[in-house]
Design a protein around this motif. Structure first.
Motif, short mmCIF file in Angstrom:
data_model
loop_
_atom_site.label_atom_id
_atom_site.label_comp_id
_atom_site.label_asym_id
_atom_site.label_seq_id
_atom_site.Cartn_x
_atom_site.Cartn_y
_atom_site.Cartn_z
N GLY A 1 94.52 58.59 32.20
CA GLY A 1 93.33 58.33 32.98
C GLY A 1 92.18 59.23 32.60
N ALA A 2 91.04 58.62 32.20
CA ALA A 2 89.87 59.41 31.84
C ALA A 2 88.68 58.48 31.64
CB ALA A 2 90.11 60.20 30.55
N ASP A 3 87.49 59.06 31.69
CA ASP A 3 86.25 58.32 31.38
C ASP A 3 85.96 58.30 29.88
OD1 ASP A 3 85.52 57.57 33.99
OD2 ASP A 3 84.66 59.54 34.38
N GLY A 4 86.86 58.88 29.09
CA GLY A 4 86.69 58.85 27.64
C GLY A 4 87.56 59.90 26.97
N ILE A 5 87.56 59.86 25.64
CA ILE A 5 88.32 60.83 24.84
C ILE A 5 87.38 61.50 23.85
CG2 ILE A 5 90.10 61.10 23.07
CD1 ILE A 5 91.84 59.19 24.53
N LEU A 6 87.51 62.81 23.74
CA LEU A 6 86.77 63.61 22.76
C LEU A 6 87.74 63.96 21.65
CD1 LEU A 6 85.05 65.87 25.43
CD2 LEU A 6 84.07 63.86 24.29
N TYR A 7 87.46 63.47 20.45
CA TYR A 7 88.38 63.55 19.32
C TYR A 7 87.82 64.55 18.31
CZ TYR A 7 91.35 61.53 15.56
OH TYR A 7 92.26 61.31 14.55
N GLY A 8 88.48 65.70 18.19
CA GLY A 8 88.02 66.73 17.28
C GLY A 8 88.60 68.08 17.67
N PRO A 9 88.17 69.17 17.03
CA PRO A 9 87.03 69.22 16.11
C PRO A 9 87.41 68.84 14.67
CG PRO A 9 87.92 71.42 16.39
CD PRO A 9 88.71 70.52 17.31
N PHE A 10 86.44 68.26 13.97
CA PHE A 10 86.54 68.07 12.54
C PHE A 10 85.72 69.18 11.90
CE2 PHE A 10 87.18 63.98 14.55
CZ PHE A 10 88.36 63.56 13.95
N ILE A 11 86.34 69.91 11.00
CA ILE A 11 85.74 71.14 10.48
C ILE A 11 85.36 70.95 9.02
CG2 ILE A 11 86.10 73.61 10.13
CD1 ILE A 11 88.36 73.38 12.29
N LYS A 12 84.09 71.20 8.73
CA LYS A 12 83.59 71.13 7.36
C LYS A 12 82.74 72.37 7.12
CE LYS A 12 81.12 68.08 4.14
NZ LYS A 12 80.38 66.79 4.01
N GLY A 13 83.31 73.34 6.44
CA GLY A 13 82.62 74.63 6.28
C GLY A 13 82.46 75.28 7.63
N ASP A 14 81.22 75.61 7.97
CA ASP A 14 80.93 76.20 9.28
C ASP A 14 80.58 75.14 10.33
OD1 ASP A 14 81.30 78.75 8.26
OD2 ASP A 14 79.18 78.95 7.68
N GLU A 15 80.66 73.88 9.96
CA GLU A 15 80.21 72.79 10.84
C GLU A 15 81.37 72.22 11.64
OE1 GLU A 15 76.98 69.92 9.50
OE2 GLU A 15 78.78 68.63 9.43
N LEU A 16 81.15 72.08 12.95
CA LEU A 16 82.13 71.49 13.85
C LEU A 16 81.58 70.17 14.37
CD1 LEU A 16 83.02 74.66 15.97
CD2 LEU A 16 84.42 73.63 14.17
#
Length: 281
Positions: free
Chosen positions: A44-59
């Motif tokens: 049960g939720a209002d959505g799913i947050l899928y991550g983090p995807f990490i590329k160098g210093d970027e999230l």
């Protein structure tokens, strides 16, 4: 298959599951999003947050609605995911940038535990082609638009995702549930749209009821709060600092002189959840 765990948080009753692909072995697919978000047979939720995807210093993070569709941006989702990144040790700084489908967003933690934060939400976009909206001119600002049973004064705005703000003398959950499906799926909005019913109480306070595409009636929304405040600001009804009152609580929306929008609000950690393997088979 090893254990599959998710973490659950909420922002003013708008609840999300966080699925971290770096700490689970399975990829997340549309059917699994839909199953996990269902309140009677899933977590049960209002959505799913899928991550983090990490590329160098970027999230970066991908944001999914309960029907499995992907959202460009979510103000509550960004705050919730930022709290997870802090809890999980991905972020140790007081301020960092998160990448969503709508672009980069700066998040600033306002307390040590990450329970309160300020998000730079960018700029409101009123051009119809950018939202997108079809069948109208360059902008839809305080336009009479027919939905369901009547004409309503609507202002359409993008805060990285599409929103239709309808100004009313009184707003309530019943009206949002009645009107929401018609607005979300109207022929004017090729990508569907989020709806906010908005009442301006005074120059510093507005009240909104929210119906989100792919989710339905929602207790609170960060982008919805920003959209309603931006529409009210564009119409000259509010000042640069607006408290947005929703079913789940209040968020603060502030406007810089150049129009940049800042959102401040809380996040609460609910718990860690281990789910059955059949959700991922």
């Amino acid at each position: 298959m090893s254990e599959i765990t998710l973490r659950k948080y909420h922002g003013l009753g708008n609840d999300y599951l966080v699925y971290d692909p770096n700490r689970n072995d399975c990829l997340l697919e549309e059917r699994q999003v839909e199953a996990l978000c269902r309140r009677n047979i899933g977590v049960g939720a209002d959505g799913i947050l899928y991550g983090p995807f990490i590329k160098g210093d970027e999230l970066s993070v991908r944001i999914f609605n309960p029907d499995g569709s992907e959202a460009e941006k979510s103000g509550n989702g960004i705050r919730i995911f930022s709290r997870y990144l802090k809890d999980a040790g991905y972020v140790t700084e007081d301020s960092y940038e998160l990448v969503t489908k709508a672009g980069k967003t700066r998040v600033t933690f306002l307390d040590a535990g990450g329970g309160l934060m300020r998000v730079d939400m960018g700029y409101a976009e009123f051009l119809a082609g950018e939202i997108p909206v079809v069948g109208f001119g360059d902008e839809i600002v305080n336009e009479a638009v027919f939905f369901c049973d009547n004409f309503y004064n609507a202002t359409c705005v993008s805060i990285g995702n599409p929103n239709c703000v309808i100004m009313l003398e009184e707003v309530n959950q019943k009206k949002a549930l009645q009107l929401g499906p018609y607005v979300e799926n109207s022929k004017y909005f090729p990508n569907r749209i989020n709806m906010q019913l908005c009442h301006v109480s005074d120059r510093a306070n507005i009240q909104i009821e929210i119906y989100e595409r792919g989710a339905g009636y929602t207790y609170a929304s960060g982008t919805g709060a920003c959209a309603a405040a931006a529409a009210s600001h564009r119409l000259g009804l509010v000042d640069d600092r607006v408290t947005v009152h929703m079913h789940g609580g209040t968020l603060l929306v502030e406007f810089d002189p150049d129009g940049q929008i800042h959102l401040t609000g809380p996040v609460v950690y609910i718990g860690s959840i281990t789910v059955a393997e059949h959700f991922f088979t």
